[in-house]
Design a protein around this motif. Structure first.
Motif, PDB file in Angstrom:
ATOM      1  N   ALA A   1       0.832  -1.203   0.000  1.00  0.00           N
ATOM      2  CA  ALA A   1       0.000   0.000   0.000  1.00  0.00           C
ATOM      3  C   ALA A   1       0.866   1.252   0.000  1.00  0.00           C
ATOM      4  O   ALA A   1       0.569   2.230  -0.704  1.00  0.00           O
ATOM      5  N   GLY A   2       1.947   1.227   0.786  1.00  0.00           N
ATOM      6  CA  GLY A   2       2.812   2.393   0.873  1.00  0.00           C
ATOM      7  C   GLY A   2       3.484   2.724  -0.444  1.00  0.00           C
ATOM      8  O   GLY A   2       3.532   3.892  -0.855  1.00  0.00           O
ATOM      9  N   VAL A   3       3.995   1.712  -1.129  1.00  0.00           N
ATOM     10  CA  VAL A   3       4.686   1.983  -2.383  1.00  0.00           C
ATOM     11  C   VAL A   3       3.699   2.416  -3.460  1.00  0.00           C
ATOM     12  O   VAL A   3       4.026   3.263  -4.314  1.00  0.00           O
ATOM     13  N   ALA A   4       2.472   1.877  -3.440  1.00  0.00           N
ATOM     14  CA  ALA A   4       1.462   2.300  -4.411  1.00  0.00           C
ATOM     15  C   ALA A   4       1.091   3.764  -4.194  1.00  0.00           C
ATOM     16  O   ALA A   4       0.973   4.544  -5.148  1.00  0.00           O
ATOM     17  N   ALA A   5       0.903   4.152  -2.925  1.00  0.00           N
ATOM     18  CA  ALA A   5       0.571   5.541  -2.611  1.00  0.00           C
ATOM     19  C   ALA A   5       1.709   6.471  -3.017  1.00  0.00           C
ATOM     20  O   ALA A   5       1.489   7.537  -3.609  1.00  0.00           O
ATOM     21  N   ALA A   6       2.931   6.061  -2.700  1.00  0.00           N
ATOM     22  CA  ALA A   6       4.083   6.894  -3.040  1.00  0.00           C
ATOM     23  C   ALA A   6       4.234   7.051  -4.546  1.00  0.00           C
ATOM     24  O   ALA A   6       4.469   8.159  -5.052  1.00  0.00           O
ATOM     25  N   LEU A   7       4.074   5.963  -5.273  1.00  0.00           N
ATOM     26  CA  LEU A   7       4.261   5.997  -6.718  1.00  0.00           C
ATOM     27  C   LEU A   7       3.204   6.850  -7.398  1.00  0.00           C
ATOM     28  O   LEU A   7       3.512   7.664  -8.285  1.00  0.00           O
ATOM     29  N   GLU A   8       1.953   6.695  -6.994  1.00  0.00           N
ATOM     30  CA  GLU A   8       0.900   7.516  -7.607  1.00  0.00           C
ATOM     31  C   GLU A   8       1.116   8.995  -7.297  1.00  0.00           C
ATOM     32  O   GLU A   8       0.928   9.858  -8.159  1.00  0.00           O
ATOM     33  N   ALA A   9       1.532   9.288  -6.064  1.00  0.00           N
ATOM     34  CA  ALA A   9       1.788  10.684  -5.706  1.00  0.00           C
ATOM     35  C   ALA A   9       2.911  11.264  -6.556  1.00  0.00           C
ATOM     36  O   ALA A   9       2.815  12.391  -7.060  1.00  0.00           O
TER      37      ALA A   9
ATOM     38  N   GLN B   1      11.156   0.255  -7.522  1.00  0.00           N
ATOM     39  CA  GLN B   1      12.194   0.806  -8.388  1.00  0.00           C
ATOM     40  C   GLN B   1      11.662   1.955  -9.227  1.00  0.00           C
ATOM     41  O   GLN B   1      12.368   2.954  -9.447  1.00  0.00           O
ATOM     42  N   SER B   2      10.433   1.839  -9.664  1.00  0.00           N
ATOM     43  CA  SER B   2       9.824   2.919 -10.439  1.00  0.00           C
ATOM     44  C   SER B   2       9.669   4.172  -9.590  1.00  0.00           C
ATOM     45  O   SER B   2       9.940   5.288 -10.038  1.00  0.00           O
ATOM     46  N   ALA B   3       9.249   3.989  -8.328  1.00  0.00           N
ATOM     47  CA  ALA B   3       9.108   5.132  -7.417  1.00  0.00           C
ATOM     48  C   ALA B   3      10.458   5.794  -7.163  1.00  0.00           C
ATOM     49  O   ALA B   3      10.566   7.026  -7.141  1.00  0.00           O
ATOM     50  N   LEU B   4      11.496   5.000  -6.975  1.00  0.00           N
ATOM     51  CA  LEU B   4      12.836   5.554  -6.746  1.00  0.00           C
ATOM     52  C   LEU B   4      13.319   6.336  -7.970  1.00  0.00           C
ATOM     53  O   LEU B   4      13.938   7.402  -7.841  1.00  0.00           O
ATOM     54  N   ARG B   5      13.025   5.821  -9.144  1.00  0.00           N
ATOM     55  CA  ARG B   5      13.425   6.537 -10.366  1.00  0.00           C
ATOM     56  C   ARG B   5      12.715   7.881 -10.481  1.00  0.00           C
ATOM     57  O   ARG B   5      13.273   8.846 -11.018  1.00  0.00           O
ATOM     58  N   LEU B   6      11.483   7.939  -9.969  1.00  0.00           N
ATOM     59  CA  LEU B   6      10.715   9.178 -10.042  1.00  0.00           C
ATOM     60  C   LEU B   6      11.055  10.150  -8.913  1.00  0.00           C
ATOM     61  O   LEU B   6      10.461  11.228  -8.830  1.00  0.00           O
ATOM     62  N   GLY B   7      11.984   9.758  -8.044  1.00  0.00           N
ATOM     63  CA  GLY B   7      12.450  10.701  -7.043  1.00  0.00           C
ATOM     64  C   GLY B   7      12.076  10.398  -5.612  1.00  0.00           C
ATOM     65  O   GLY B   7      12.260  11.248  -4.733  1.00  0.00           O
ATOM     66  N   LEU B   8      11.561   9.211  -5.326  1.00  0.00           N
ATOM     67  CA  LEU B   8      11.237   8.861  -3.948  1.00  0.00           C
ATOM     68  C   LEU B   8      12.480   8.915  -3.073  1.00  0.00           C
ATOM     69  O   LEU B   8      13.517   8.335  -3.404  1.00  0.00           O
TER      70      LEU B   8
ATOM     71  N   GLU C   1       3.795  10.357  -9.515  1.00  0.00           N
ATOM     72  CA  GLU C   1       3.282  10.544 -10.872  1.00  0.00           C
ATOM     73  C   GLU C   1       2.492  11.839 -10.993  1.00  0.00           C
ATOM     74  O   GLU C   1       2.429  12.445 -12.064  1.00  0.00           O
ATOM     75  N   ARG C   2       1.896  12.277  -9.893  1.00  0.00           N
ATOM     76  CA  ARG C   2       1.099  13.506  -9.885  1.00  0.00           C
ATOM     77  C   ARG C   2       1.936  14.736  -9.553  1.00  0.00           C
ATOM     78  O   ARG C   2       1.412  15.817  -9.331  1.00  0.00           O
ATOM     79  N   GLY C   3       3.251  14.557  -9.466  1.00  0.00           N
ATOM     80  CA  GLY C   3       4.130  15.680  -9.220  1.00  0.00           C
ATOM     81  C   GLY C   3       4.322  16.040  -7.766  1.00  0.00           C
ATOM     82  O   GLY C   3       4.803  17.134  -7.439  1.00  0.00           O
ATOM     83  N   VAL C   4       3.955  15.125  -6.860  1.00  0.00           N
ATOM     84  CA  VAL C   4       4.082  15.354  -5.425  1.00  0.00           C
ATOM     85  C   VAL C   4       5.431  14.808  -4.953  1.00  0.00           C
ATOM     86  O   VAL C   4       5.817  13.700  -5.313  1.00  0.00           O
ATOM     87  N   SER C   5       6.150  15.571  -4.153  1.00  0.00           N
ATOM     88  CA  SER C   5       7.402  15.077  -3.582  1.00  0.00           C
ATOM     89  C   SER C   5       7.090  14.152  -2.411  1.00  0.00           C
ATOM     90  O   SER C   5       6.180  14.414  -1.630  1.00  0.00           O
ATOM     91  N   VAL C   6       7.845  13.051  -2.298  1.00  0.00           N
ATOM     92  CA  VAL C   6       7.514  12.009  -1.321  1.00  0.00           C
ATOM     93  C   VAL C   6       8.765  11.524  -0.583  1.00  0.00           C
ATOM     94  O   VAL C   6       9.800  11.259  -1.196  1.00  0.00           O
ATOM     95  N   ILE C   7       8.631  11.416   0.739  1.00  0.00           N
ATOM     96  CA  ILE C   7       9.603  10.720   1.585  1.00  0.00           C
ATOM     97  C   ILE C   7       8.908   9.476   2.121  1.00  0.00           C
ATOM     98  O   ILE C   7       7.744   9.548   2.535  1.00  0.00           O
ATOM     99  N   ALA C   8       9.586   8.340   2.107  1.00  0.00           N
ATOM    100  CA  ALA C   8       9.034   7.114   2.693  1.00  0.00           C
ATOM    101  C   ALA C   8      10.024   6.574   3.717  1.00  0.00           C
ATOM    102  O   ALA C   8      11.234   6.649   3.533  1.00  0.00           O
ATOM    103  N   ILE C   9       9.468   6.045   4.813  1.00  0.00           N
ATOM    104  CA  ILE C   9      10.297   5.383   5.815  1.00  0.00           C
ATOM    105  C   ILE C   9       9.760   3.977   6.042  1.00  0.00           C
ATOM    106  O   ILE C   9       8.586   3.696   5.787  1.00  0.00           O
TER     107      ILE C   9
END
Length: 243
Positions: A42-50, A198-205, A52-60
């Motif tokens: 759930a966390g990675v899905a939320a981060a990835l969609e955010a 990996q996709s989320a990390l490429r997008l700047g996570l 994609e919408r141009g939102v900056s994201v930090i995950a722990i």
């Protein structure tokens, strides 16, 4: 440190919220539009969609990420005519999926929520595949709680049962990750989880493993504006012992 009664009862070192008069004046060590606590499925899905919408994201994540999603059998329930179903020759529509799930869910799930789930189901599979999720159309056409390891689309529910067939046309809706872990039926969720991560990390996570949330930070209106974390430094002796 003040610990809430609930946290104390669960033996968690979670402090009562820190309330700030002026969050902008606080000396934050790092900032983002969104903070995701727990980088599992759930966390990675939320981060990835955010992202994609141009939102900056930090995950722990308290561990390395993945959680039960990466460790489990790698099954994603979807239907309504997914690309994988179509490739396998499985006929399904959102309406048939809805009719079946409505019997199973009864009044537990609101009609609007159930409708949205079945109607968005094919697009969700497309989204997973777009980000590298590994799925396959080799179908096991019998009912099974889990398919043979060489099959990746199957019937995990009761849609093949005669009483249900009278209500809705059955279809294979269990999409299992196209990967192997020897002869084991676990540890397969990585086939879906790892590509999304990996996709989320490429997008700047910005991801911080071995990091747990210890305190919510709120403004005077009760809005959560941040968190305090405890992190084990990467490469340290403590990190080696913990992992």
């Amino acid at each position: 440190m003040t610990v809430s009664p609930l946290a104390a009862g669960l033996n968690l070192a979670v402090e009562d919220p820190l309330v700030l008069d002026d969050p902008d004046a606080h000396p934050w060590s790092e900032t983002a539009d969104l903070v995701v606590v727990g980088l599992g499925g759930a966390g990675v899905a939320a981060a990835l969609e955010a992202l994609e919408r141009g939102v900056s994201v930090i995950a722990i994540d308290r561990y390395e990420g993945g959680g039960s999603t990466a460790a489990n059998g790698g099954v994603f329930y979807a239907g309504g005519g997914t690309a994988i179903q179509k490739e396998a020759g499985e006929e399904d529509t959102p309406e048939e999926m809805y009719k079946y799930l409505k019997v199973e869910a009864g009044e537990v799930v609101a009609d609007a929520t159930l409708r949205r789930f079945v109607e968005e189901s094919p697009a969700t599979i497309d989204w997973i595949v777009k980000h590298g999720g590994k799925l396959n159309a080799k179908v096991w056409r019998k009912k099974a709680s889990y398919p043979p390891l060489d099959y990746f689309l199957y019937h995990p529910d009761n849609s093949l049962v005669a009483s249900y067939r009278k209500i809705a046309r059955p279809a294979a809706r269990g999409h299992r990750a196209y990967t192997r872990n020897g002869k084991k039926a676990w540890g397969l969720g990585v086939g879906i989880y790892d590509p999304l991560r990996q996709s989320a990390l490429r997008l700047g996570l910005a991801f911080h493993p071995l990091t747990e949330a210890r305190q919510l930070v709120m403004d005077r209106n009760g809005r959560v504006v941040g968190i305090k974390v405890l992190s084990i430094p990467a490469g340290s002796a403590a990190a080696a012992r913990f992992t």
